[in-house]
Design an enzyme around this catalytic site. Structure first.
Site, PDB file in Angstrom:
ATOM      1  N   HIS A   1       5.567  21.272  36.837  1.00  0.00           N
ATOM      2  CA  HIS A   1       6.202  21.636  38.117  1.00  0.00           C
ATOM      3  C   HIS A   1       7.715  21.631  37.959  1.00  0.00           C
ATOM      4  O   HIS A   1       8.421  22.501  38.488  1.00  0.00           O
ATOM      5  CB  HIS A   1       5.856  20.622  39.213  1.00  0.00           C
ATOM      6  CG  HIS A   1       4.397  20.515  39.541  1.00  0.00           C
ATOM      7  ND1 HIS A   1       3.662  19.362  39.357  1.00  0.00           N
ATOM      8  CD2 HIS A   1       3.541  21.420  40.071  1.00  0.00           C
ATOM      9  CE1 HIS A   1       2.422  19.547  39.772  1.00  0.00           C
ATOM     10  NE2 HIS A   1       2.312  20.789  40.200  1.00  0.00           N
TER      11      HIS A   1
ATOM     12  N   SER B   1      -1.368  19.055  33.974  1.00  0.00           N
ATOM     13  CA  SER B   1      -2.064  19.301  35.231  1.00  0.00           C
ATOM     14  C   SER B   1      -2.118  17.984  35.990  1.00  0.00           C
ATOM     15  O   SER B   1      -2.291  16.918  35.370  1.00  0.00           O
ATOM     16  CB  SER B   1      -3.492  19.781  34.937  1.00  0.00           C
ATOM     17  OG  SER B   1      -4.304  19.647  36.085  1.00  0.00           O
TER      18      SER B   1
ATOM     19  N   MET C   1       1.093  21.111  45.181  1.00  0.00           N
ATOM     20  CA  MET C   1       0.291  20.178  45.981  1.00  0.00           C
ATOM     21  C   MET C   1       0.706  18.744  45.639  1.00  0.00           C
ATOM     22  O   MET C   1      -0.030  17.796  45.917  1.00  0.00           O
ATOM     23  CB  MET C   1      -1.200  20.405  45.726  1.00  0.00           C
ATOM     24  CG  MET C   1      -1.637  21.805  46.167  1.00  0.00           C
ATOM     25  SD  MET C   1      -3.377  21.952  46.553  1.00  0.00           S
ATOM     26  CE  MET C   1      -4.130  21.551  44.994  1.00  0.00           C
TER      27      MET C   1
ATOM     28  N   ARG D   1      -4.498  17.000  37.619  1.00  0.00           N
ATOM     29  CA  ARG D   1      -5.858  16.466  37.459  1.00  0.00           C
ATOM     30  C   ARG D   1      -6.043  15.736  36.122  1.00  0.00           C
ATOM     31  O   ARG D   1      -7.053  15.058  35.940  1.00  0.00           O
ATOM     32  CB  ARG D   1      -6.894  17.583  37.612  1.00  0.00           C
ATOM     33  CG  ARG D   1      -7.014  18.076  39.052  1.00  0.00           C
ATOM     34  CD  ARG D   1      -8.199  19.006  39.256  1.00  0.00           C
ATOM     35  NE  ARG D   1      -8.431  19.284  40.669  1.00  0.00           N
ATOM     36  CZ  ARG D   1      -8.040  20.396  41.303  1.00  0.00           C
ATOM     37  NH1 ARG D   1      -7.374  21.341  40.644  1.00  0.00           N
ATOM     38  NH2 ARG D   1      -8.304  20.569  42.584  1.00  0.00           N
TER      39      ARG D   1
ATOM     40  N   PHE E   1       2.072  15.325  43.325  1.00  0.00           N
ATOM     41  CA  PHE E   1       1.759  14.585  42.096  1.00  0.00           C
ATOM     42  C   PHE E   1       2.441  15.304  40.929  1.00  0.00           C
ATOM     43  O   PHE E   1       1.816  15.740  39.972  1.00  0.00           O
ATOM     44  CB  PHE E   1       0.247  14.454  41.884  1.00  0.00           C
ATOM     45  CG  PHE E   1      -0.108  13.168  41.181  1.00  0.00           C
ATOM     46  CD1 PHE E   1       0.093  11.946  41.810  1.00  0.00           C
ATOM     47  CD2 PHE E   1      -0.623  13.161  39.899  1.00  0.00           C
ATOM     48  CE1 PHE E   1      -0.211  10.750  41.166  1.00  0.00           C
ATOM     49  CE2 PHE E   1      -0.927  11.969  39.244  1.00  0.00           C
ATOM     50  CZ  PHE E   1      -0.729  10.773  39.885  1.00  0.00           C
ATOM     51  N   LEU E   2       3.755  15.439  41.101  1.00  0.00           N
ATOM     52  CA  LEU E   2       4.542  16.322  40.234  1.00  0.00           C
ATOM     53  C   LEU E   2       4.531  15.872  38.785  1.00  0.00           C
ATOM     54  O   LEU E   2       4.594  14.676  38.486  1.00  0.00           O
ATOM     55  CB  LEU E   2       5.992  16.364  40.727  1.00  0.00           C
ATOM     56  CG  LEU E   2       6.200  16.859  42.162  1.00  0.00           C
ATOM     57  CD1 LEU E   2       7.678  16.801  42.517  1.00  0.00           C
ATOM     58  CD2 LEU E   2       5.638  18.268  42.354  1.00  0.00           C
ATOM     59  N   HIS E   3       4.476  16.836  37.894  1.00  0.00           N
ATOM     60  CA  HIS E   3       4.594  16.570  36.456  1.00  0.00           C
ATOM     61  C   HIS E   3       5.629  17.532  35.892  1.00  0.00           C
ATOM     62  O   HIS E   3       6.180  18.390  36.604  1.00  0.00           O
ATOM     63  CB  HIS E   3       3.231  16.682  35.767  1.00  0.00           C
ATOM     64  CG  HIS E   3       2.514  17.971  36.036  1.00  0.00           C
ATOM     65  ND1 HIS E   3       2.991  19.193  35.618  1.00  0.00           N
ATOM     66  CD2 HIS E   3       1.362  18.224  36.700  1.00  0.00           C
ATOM     67  CE1 HIS E   3       2.157  20.127  35.997  1.00  0.00           C
ATOM     68  NE2 HIS E   3       1.163  19.582  36.674  1.00  0.00           N
TER      69      HIS E   3
END
Ligand code: PAF
Length: 291
Positions: free
Chosen positions: A37, A185, A30, A187, A32-34
């Site tokens: 991912h 995450s 979804m 979030r 907002f890559l970190h």
């Protein structure tokens, strides 16, 4: 890197690649890559010839009052991160193309959503399954990678692929943790410094169950109590659940074995965080971001 928004264009790209005998790997996100991912991308690059990374904030999996509107988005950052990691195809379908009308027919996660996050997020896993099935049908990947941080999601998707005969191999990759062991995450971006202090208790609490298990304790009530005690009490934070489940049926267990999953969800400030470990491995079984 090619960027595709059309659903038909995506399918054509994939079919062309596959007709040349190459394997396509999918990492569905979804955005907002970190690094979590991006480790899935690395794995896809290692196991397939071409990698598709999809970015789509799927409204079907958000319940009333959840963070659909405020879910973090940064497409410019994501595009650059994907490109740096050698993603070949970025798939960014728009919501109107994915859901021209509200889908009447949806998938149901059944008994796999009866425990862990299921009771607190009614309909969430049905929404996840519905969009993942659509992505599988559009991208037609040979392999799809999901992170074990969302163990229940990954297991439900794996079961969907097998129950519904999707030709896609679903691979569950280890959780990626920050240097302080907090699971990565999107979030985490919501956490204040004080929240982050509390979030650090989560991997400690899960690892406490692992250490107790290693002393020979297998009674789930004891292991769960250890998690709760180690997490402790914090102003503005509360555990939603701590549960131990069988890794394939996701049904609660009474006695743990080394492959049992101990999972929890906690509200920290306004943010709901989830995490889990395989009780026989603890957090050391996971991947870490190099400090
Ligand atoms: O884990 C996520 O980011 C989402 O649930 C997924 C699998 C991309 C489906 O929307």
């Amino acid at each position: 890197m090619i960027e595709i928004t059309g659903l038909g264009d995506m399918r054509n790209w994939s079919r062309e690649v596959r007709s040349g005998g190459e394997r396509v790997g999918l990492v569905a996100t979804m955005g907002f890559l970190h690094e979590g991912h991006l480790r899935l991308v690395d794995r896809a690059l290692a196991e397939a010839d071409r990698t598709v990374l999809s970015i789509f904030v799927n409204r079907l999996q958000f319940g009333p009052g959840e963070d659909l509107e405020s879910y973090p988005r940064d497409i410019a950052h994501d595009r650059a991160a994907a490109e740096r990691r050698q993603v070949e195809c970025l798939f960014v379908p728009d919501a109107a193309a994915m859901y021209p009308t509200d889908p009447v027919v949806r998938l149901i996660a059944g008994s796999l959503s009866e425990h862990l996050c299921g009771p607190s997020r009614p309909g969430h896993f049905d929404g996840v399954l519905t969009v993942v099935a659509k992505l599988f049908n559009i991208v037609e990947p040979d392999i799809a990678l999901f992170g074990r941080k969302d163990f229940q999601q990954a297991q439900i998707v794996k079961r969907m692929a097998s129950d519904l005969n999707f030709p896609t191999e679903v691979v569950i990759a280890p959780t990626v943790r920050d240097v302080d062991s907090v699971a990565l995450s999107s979030r985490n971006a919501y956490l204040s410094e004080a929240d982050r202090e509390v979030a650090r208790r989560i991997p400690l609490a899960l690892d406490a169950a692992h250490r107790l298990f290693l002393t020979g304790k297998t009674c789930v009530d004891d292991l769960v109590a250890e998690v709760r005690n180690t997490f402790g009490e914090h102003a503005g934070a509360a555990l939603d659940y701590v549960e131990m489940v069988d890794p394939s049926t996701l049904a609660p267990i009474r006695m743990a074995s080394s492959d049992s999953i101990v999972g929890l969800a906690a509200r920290v400030g306004g943010t709901r965080l989830i995490d889990n470990v395989v009780v026989g491995d603890g957090v050391s079984g996971d991947d870490f971001v190099h400090g």
